[in-house]
Design an enzyme around this catalytic site. Sequence first.
Site, mmCIF file in Angstrom:
data_model
loop_
_atom_site.group_PDB
_atom_site.id
_atom_site.type_symbol
_atom_site.label_atom_id
_atom_site.label_comp_id
_atom_site.label_asym_id
_atom_site.label_seq_id
_atom_site.Cartn_x
_atom_site.Cartn_y
_atom_site.Cartn_z
ATOM 1 C CB SER A 1 -0.880 0.024 1.255
ATOM 2 O OG SER A 1 -0.090 0.234 2.407
ATOM 3 C CG ASP A 2 1.341 5.881 -1.401
ATOM 4 O OD1 ASP A 2 2.272 6.040 -0.583
ATOM 5 O OD2 ASP A 2 1.160 6.654 -2.363
ATOM 6 C CD1 TRP A 3 5.011 5.190 4.812
ATOM 7 C CD2 TRP A 3 4.779 3.964 2.966
ATOM 8 N NE1 TRP A 3 6.067 4.295 4.735
ATOM 9 C CE2 TRP A 3 5.953 3.537 3.632
ATOM 10 C CE3 TRP A 3 4.419 3.304 1.791
ATOM 11 C CZ2 TRP A 3 6.774 2.517 3.144
ATOM 12 C CZ3 TRP A 3 5.237 2.287 1.306
ATOM 13 C CH2 TRP A 3 6.384 1.909 1.977
ATOM 14 C CG LEU A 4 -1.126 6.402 6.872
ATOM 15 C CD1 LEU A 4 -1.647 7.664 7.549
ATOM 16 C CD2 LEU A 4 -1.205 5.227 7.816
ATOM 17 N N GLY A 5 -2.367 4.120 2.642
ATOM 18 C CA GLY A 5 -3.307 3.947 1.526
ATOM 19 C C GLY A 5 -4.302 2.827 1.786
#
Length: 874
Positions: free
Chosen positions: A288-292
């Site tokens: 995931s993108d960071w906190l995605g």
Amino acid sequence: MLWFSSVVLSVAVILQVTGGVYARATYDSTPNIYPSPLGGRSSYDTYWNLAYMKAREFVSQLTLLEKVNLTTGTGWEMGPCVGNTGSIPRLGFPSICLQDGPLGIRDTDLNTAFPAGIATGATFNKNLMYLRGNAIGLENKSKGINVALGPCMGPIGRAPEGGRNWEAFGSDPYLQGIAAYETVTGIQDAGVIATAKHFLLNEQEHFRQHAEWVEFGYSDLKEPYSANADDRVLHEIYVWPFAEAVRAGVGSVMCSYNQVNQTQACQNSYLMNKVLKDDLGFQGFVVSDWLGQRSGVASALAGLDMTMPGDGIGWADGISLYGSNLTLAIMNGSLPMWRVDDMATRIMAAYFKVGQDPKTFPSPNFSSWTLNSTGYTFPTDEDSAFGVVNQHVDARSSASSQASRQISLESMILVKNENNSLPLTNFKKLSLLGSAAGPFSGGPNGCVDRGCNNGTLATGWGSGSVNFPYMVTPADIFNYRAAMNGFQLDYSLDDYDHDSATTYAAAADAAIVFVSSDSGEGFLEVEGNIGDRNDLKLWHGGDDLIKAVAAVNRHTIVVVESVGAVDMEAWIENENVTAVLYSLVPGQDIGFGVVGVLLGDYNPSGRLPFTIAKRKEDYPATVIYNTTSAVPQINFTEGLYVDYRHFDKQNIVPRFEFGFGLSYTNFTFSNFTVTVKEGVDTDPYPFAPKAYLDPVFYNGTNSSRPSTDEVLYPKNFRKYKKFVYPYLTDEDVKDLKYDTEAYPYPDNYTEIPPNDPSPAGGASGGNPFLFDQIVTVTCEITNTGPIVGTQVAQLYLSYPDDAGVEFAVQSLKGFEKVELTAGQSYSVAFTLTRKDLSYYEVESGNWKIPRGKFHVYVGSSSRKRQLAGSFTLE
Ligand SMILES: *[C@@H]1O[C@H](CO)[C@@H](O)[C@H](O)[C@H]1NC(C)=O
Ligand SMILES: *[C@@H]1O[C@H](CO)[C@@H](O)[C@H](O)[C@H]1NC(C)=O
Ligand SMILES: *[C@@H]1O[C@H](CO)[C@@H](O)[C@H](O)[C@H]1NC(C)=O
Ligand SMILES: *[C@@H]1O[C@H](CO)[C@@H](O)[C@H](O)[C@H]1NC(C)=O
Ligand SMILES: *[C@@H]1O[C@H](CO)[C@@H](O)[C@H](O)[C@H]1NC(C)=O
Ligand SMILES: *[C@@H]1O[C@H](CO)[C@@H](O)[C@H](O)[C@H]1NC(C)=O
Ligand SMILES: *[C@@H]1O[C@H](CO)[C@@H](O)[C@H](O)[C@H]1NC(C)=O
Ligand SMILES: *[C@@H]1O[C@H](CO)[C@@H](O)[C@H](O)[C@H]1NC(C)=O
Ligand SMILES: *[C@@H]1O[C@H](CO)[C@@H](O)[C@H](O)[C@H]1NC(C)=O
Ligand SMILES: CC(=O)N[C@H]1CO[C@H](CO)[C@@H](O)[C@@H]1O
């Protein structure tokens, strides 16, 4: 219908993890595609299959908690890298280190600030793309980074103001695809896992994340924007570069923050399960993108393999949607064990594929959170150990500096040169005008994440930037050359002090004006621009400075330092502006590039990787800057017609077209041949790919589910406050029931793995028959001018206009860069593959070659096509 309103987001997520609502397909929403494809089933990918053998051997030894550890970050700032997975102490397997970003290593020192993607795209030089990737890979390895979070191949730049366009390689899928392929190959040849990002349709920064944009004052926002595109556009434009990254064997793909068709990209089963893991045959892991990541089980079922930074809903709170929650989802039967097995196996297959080995791969020797030599292991936790956190390992080598400097030179694009006014010769006095010519008093790293535009602009801002080890400004090199060559150099670096500027300019043989335009990632606002550029105007009154200088000097040269296209209309036709050089954030060695070209040490060879329009309105799309809706909808209504495809279709004359760039010499193109290869299969559809190999399960599907006492926190375990763990508490297991029916599985949910790949799939990058070479094109290029120079031969294809299918007027399908001495000729060859000749047919979910007459053009830009030929397929 929108399921995840942010007001109830955390509730929704809890429910999703333990049973509750699920984002069901609705009209105009993403189709549900299950099950998530198991890795290691391709009948073609020998290297991946070897890596899978090792990965299975490794993962088959793991407990559930250990598997979960591989899938989950330890939390923001809970380890040296921007992302750190849990470790497996029992087997001596360390945490996997993931680190930004696409142009080098973020947040450290003694690293190279490489040219950005957009500069690399502008070189149109495949070999340099590879060498840069390889140098980036080598640097990552020497700092102990397992997974480099690059390259970036989306955004593609449908909106020219898009804040992160500069991190990627340009506004054409084919160019992005080649650059992605070369960069991934380069990084992974160095033994580091590359990450293709951002998957998918992350074309603007505004409203990309919910919390971030509420903070910017958009309190009505409930969800990130939904980017909505149809399937053909998806495959032909936005997915194309990812397909090339996968074909190059990329180990990791990052899903993006935004939603696609009303579903979060990181829980979009259509995107991950179908497009990525079936149509493209991706064998690595999705991170995931960071906190995605916005949900637990839903994301896992949809194909998300690793969550980063481990925290799920907010930064650094120790709460995760995987970690303990993933363990719980297995223990209560919501998630089948084979899915966690597949997540862990995909991660380890990527690890082994690039040759990593816990015994030999270096450990991280830096901290992302301080440049101090010593600090806390977990910087926000004073209970953690204090000691050496930065060893200041110099990651650089001659490979780095050679790639960086050569790209600085080759990315410079000369767009105007009246009366051969460049290169500068026979002058005694030069003046440099504008702040972008020289240094910033705060130094090249004077603003956090390069979030300012002061002095020479050599990078955009955000997580895609790095610390400069140094920055050579144009003024630096000009000063040095003035000292060596004996010319007079005056400069005025104040953008608004027109008096000084014009005084120097009036007295100089040539006046060089430096102007700029910057953008970056959406978490930082710079001069009123929140990530995306507010417009395409030059910053700091650049137009006025140019006009003031041009009023007094007949030999005014403009150097544009920019992240993308700018509006040049205020001065481009001014007869005193005799030359314009375009510099696209080429990193630490920018001065060598700019001055090397201006003084004629290097004959310019950069080409525009996007179109420069006369008016902002001429572009097919713009950023949506303002919204009052809960979920902004961004409909990609321009469809296939991104960048030059739009200008061609609408017959709009651009200021400078895609692929354009001048040289100090001249070239001719001749001897054109276009040949359909003898005996090749030209049927509309490719042969079907071979069936998948049998799925491999560990010890049967669910038999390895542990007993509850095996998943509890160990006795006397020392917990760090914000750390993400895989364990469960006594509370968690108190009323635990194993019930595989309890979770509200989405419509069409199944666990039966298919026998056959998608007709478009089968191997890494797609059906292997798509890469059969069908047409050969050759031509001869001759340097007819007086000096050595480099031409980029560009091949544009036009599809049959009577096939009953809509096509762009032309599409880039080949480029070759050749350096020729004066008078030299060289024969260039291109091949067109089945995929190059095909369009994506939505109904069949397959690539299809239309029937009829194809036109092939080769030339020096998208609008200077010196050669034309054709072939017909019946
Ligand atoms: C988006 O929606 C369109 C129209 O309903 C559909 O054709 C397309 O497949 C969807 N794409 C994705 C990625 O969900
Ligand atoms: C999970 O990873 C953490 C962090 O590296 C480590 O402390 C812990 O021992 C690991 N747990 C297991 C079960 O391996
Ligand atoms: C599991 O997810 C829920 C929902 O977001 C969250 O409240 C909870 O804290 C998570 N558990 C852990 C241990 O992170
Ligand atoms: C770095 O060291 C300085 C001086 O000792 C200290 O003030 C600062 O807090 C340190 N920074 C970090 C992030 O540890
Ligand atoms: C060009 O420069 C000359 C000499 O300084 C000046 O007289 C003339 O007005 C300038 N032309 C324009 C269009 O600014
Ligand atoms: C955004 O939209 C709101 C409501 O229409 C309006 O009041 C505001 O001025 C707009 N802001 C900008 C920057 O356009
Ligand atoms: C986007 O497309 C949908 C479906 O066609 C339509 O209902 C909606 O109004 C469009 N939104 C915008 C902002 O254009
Ligand atoms: C290139 O050709 C153009 C047009 O024939 C001519 O004006 C120009 O001087 C030539 N340039 C060089 C460097 O030979
Ligand atoms: C073109 O092809 C012909 C025949 O193959 C050859 O004689 C000639 O030298 C080639 N080169 C150029 C520049 O035309
Ligand atoms: C000294 C200087 O020019 N500082 C500027 C640096 O950039 C920021 C943001 O772009 C400006 O606000 C400063 O004035």
